[in-house]
Write a protein that holds these residues in place. Structure first.
Motif, PDB file in Angstrom:
ATOM      1  N   SER A  80       0.812  -1.218   0.000  1.00 16.37           N
ATOM      2  CA  SER A  80       0.000   0.000   0.000  1.00 16.37           C
ATOM      3  C   SER A  80       0.849   1.273   0.000  1.00 16.37           C
ATOM      4  O   SER A  80       0.306   2.381  -0.097  1.00 16.37           O
ATOM      5  CB  SER A  80      -0.921   0.009   1.222  1.00 16.37           C
ATOM      6  N   LEU A  81       2.161   1.121   0.102  1.00 21.10           N
ATOM      7  CA  LEU A  81       3.052   2.281   0.180  1.00 21.10           C
ATOM      8  C   LEU A  81       3.025   3.089  -1.113  1.00 21.10           C
ATOM      9  O   LEU A  81       3.126   2.527  -2.203  1.00 21.10           O
ATOM     10  CB  LEU A  81       4.484   1.800   0.458  1.00 21.10           C
ATOM     11  N   ARG A  82       2.889   4.392  -0.994  1.00 22.14           N
ATOM     12  CA  ARG A  82       2.926   5.305  -2.135  1.00 22.14           C
ATOM     13  C   ARG A  82       3.819   6.500  -1.797  1.00 22.14           C
ATOM     14  O   ARG A  82       3.651   7.087  -0.731  1.00 22.14           O
ATOM     15  CB  ARG A  82       1.522   5.806  -2.494  1.00 22.14           C
ATOM     16  N   PRO A  83       4.759   6.853  -2.692  1.00 14.70           N
ATOM     17  CA  PRO A  83       5.100   6.119  -3.915  1.00 14.70           C
ATOM     18  C   PRO A  83       5.895   4.858  -3.588  1.00 14.70           C
ATOM     19  O   PRO A  83       6.561   4.792  -2.556  1.00 14.70           O
ATOM     20  CB  PRO A  83       5.953   7.117  -4.691  1.00 14.70           C
ATOM     21  N   LYS A  84       5.850   3.894  -4.471  1.00 17.16           N
ATOM     22  CA  LYS A  84       6.596   2.661  -4.260  1.00 17.16           C
ATOM     23  C   LYS A  84       8.066   2.880  -4.600  1.00 17.16           C
ATOM     24  O   LYS A  84       8.384   3.501  -5.615  1.00 17.16           O
ATOM     25  CB  LYS A  84       6.042   1.544  -5.137  1.00 17.16           C
ATOM     26  N   PRO A  85       8.980   2.406  -3.778  1.00 16.95           N
ATOM     27  CA  PRO A  85      10.401   2.527  -4.114  1.00 16.95           C
ATOM     28  C   PRO A  85      10.743   1.718  -5.355  1.00 16.95           C
ATOM     29  O   PRO A  85      10.247   0.597  -5.523  1.00 16.95           O
ATOM     30  CB  PRO A  85      11.114   1.993  -2.873  1.00 16.95           C
ATOM     31  N   LYS A  86      11.570   2.265  -6.208  1.00 15.27           N
ATOM     32  CA  LYS A  86      11.923   1.565  -7.443  1.00 15.27           C
ATOM     33  C   LYS A  86      12.646   0.247  -7.176  1.00 15.27           C
ATOM     34  O   LYS A  86      12.548  -0.696  -7.960  1.00 15.27           O
ATOM     35  CB  LYS A  86      12.791   2.479  -8.312  1.00 15.27           C
ATOM     36  N   SER A  87      13.370   0.199  -6.066  1.00 15.70           N
ATOM     37  CA  SER A  87      14.131  -1.010  -5.751  1.00 15.70           C
ATOM     38  C   SER A  87      13.230  -2.178  -5.368  1.00 15.70           C
ATOM     39  O   SER A  87      13.631  -3.339  -5.463  1.00 15.70           O
ATOM     40  CB  SER A  87      15.094  -0.738  -4.592  1.00 15.70           C
ATOM     41  N   GLY A  88      12.005  -1.881  -4.898  1.00 15.27           N
ATOM     42  CA  GLY A  88      11.139  -2.930  -4.402  1.00 15.27           C
ATOM     43  C   GLY A  88      11.581  -3.503  -3.069  1.00 15.27           C
ATOM     44  O   GLY A  88      11.033  -4.486  -2.583  1.00 15.27           O
ATOM     45  N   GLN A  89      12.558  -2.858  -2.455  1.00 15.09           N
ATOM     46  CA  GLN A  89      13.149  -3.344  -1.206  1.00 15.09           C
ATOM     47  C   GLN A  89      12.513  -2.639  -0.015  1.00 15.09           C
ATOM     48  O   GLN A  89      12.383  -1.417  -0.007  1.00 15.09           O
ATOM     49  CB  GLN A  89      14.651  -3.078  -1.226  1.00 15.09           C
TER      50      GLN A  89
END
Length: 268
Positions: free
Chosen positions: A217-226
């Motif tokens: 649900s996190l926004r914005p999502k980190p590009k790393s996906g970590q």
């Protein structure tokens, strides 16, 4: 608000380039203290070293020490004495991560059970709480845990993802419950929404389990996906919604609970 992340895998290779930066980002996000997870003898030693290297004040970083069920096949006759030594270090505040994982079965189940029983006995001997892992093994975990329970100071089922029956059984055993970003996952975590309201104050703690379980649900999502401990406020937000309480209230009692459970110092 101050938050405490009770489960951070800071020894994971994805954090190796700059673990100090991970800690600083977490502090900036309001995560005042963190408990680093030890999953093997070597990783427990590494977690202790990180605490000493990064936290000169000895106020913000602490660790567990134990052997995860995935690594239970490495448990030997020497493991008890080696782990006992690690558990004597001042940074270490709990035995674990230990438990049972009948989902992946990376170690044979009899070896998982033996490693768990011997770590529970260490916790009794040293008057330390226990940081427990359980996947598809709640009934067997309870059967092993029950004879030790009256002698244990406390125990938390880390990253609880189970169903109502398992939750109630754990609460009946006076266990604590750790909730992660799993609750933010619309594909597999929605069953937790009604359950988190059943966990009494004083038994609920929050954790990132970083770098795993990035809150979806996190926004914005980190590009790393970590995942990072800096994203723990998103877990707080989601849990607060489903408990019907303010984020400030949830932060206050989960932080107080974690400080009591792990014996962490109060911060100004």
């Amino acid at each position: 608000m101050q938050l405490i992340d009770i489960g951070v895998n800071l020894t994971h290779p994805t954090f190796a380039s700059d673990p100090s930066a991970v800690v600083e980002r977490a502090k900036a996000a309001g995560v005042a203290q963190m408990v680093l997870t030890g999953t093997s003898l070597a990783e427990s030693e590494a977690a202790i070293r990180l605490c000493r290297e990064i936290d000169e004040s000895r106020q913000h970083l602490f660790s567990t020490a134990g052997v995860h069920p995935h690594d239970a096949s490495q448990w030997t006759a020497d493991s008890v004495s080696q782990l006992r030594s690690l558990l004597g270090e001042p940074e270490v505040r709990a035995v674990g991560e230990c438990g049972l994982d009948f989902n992946r079965d990376f170690s044979p189940r009899p070896q998982q059970e033996r490693a768990l029983e011997e770590q529970l006995q260490l916790a009794v001997d040293l008057c330390l709480p226990v940081f427990l892992h359980e996947r598809d093994a709640s009934e067997r975990l309870v059967a092993i845990l029950r004879p030790f329970r009256d002698q244990l100071s406390a125990a938390v089922v880390h990253c609880f993802t189970g169903e109502k029956r398992a939750l109630y059984t754990y609460l009946d055993l006076d266990l604590h419950i750790g909730i992660t970003g799993w609750i933010c996952d619309e594909r597999r975590g929605t069953h937790l929404h009604p359950l988190v309201g059943e966990i009494p104050e004083g038994r609920l703690m929050l954790e990132s389990d970083a770098p795993y379980l990035l809150p979806r649900s996190l926004r914005p999502k980190p590009k790393s996906g970590q995942n990072q401990p800096a994203y723990l406020p998103e877990v707080l937000r989601e849990v607060a919604i489903h408990r019907g309480e303010s984020e400030a209230r949830l932060a206050e009692h989960t932080t107080r609970c974690a400080r009591t459970f792990f014996g962490l110092p109060d911060l100004d």
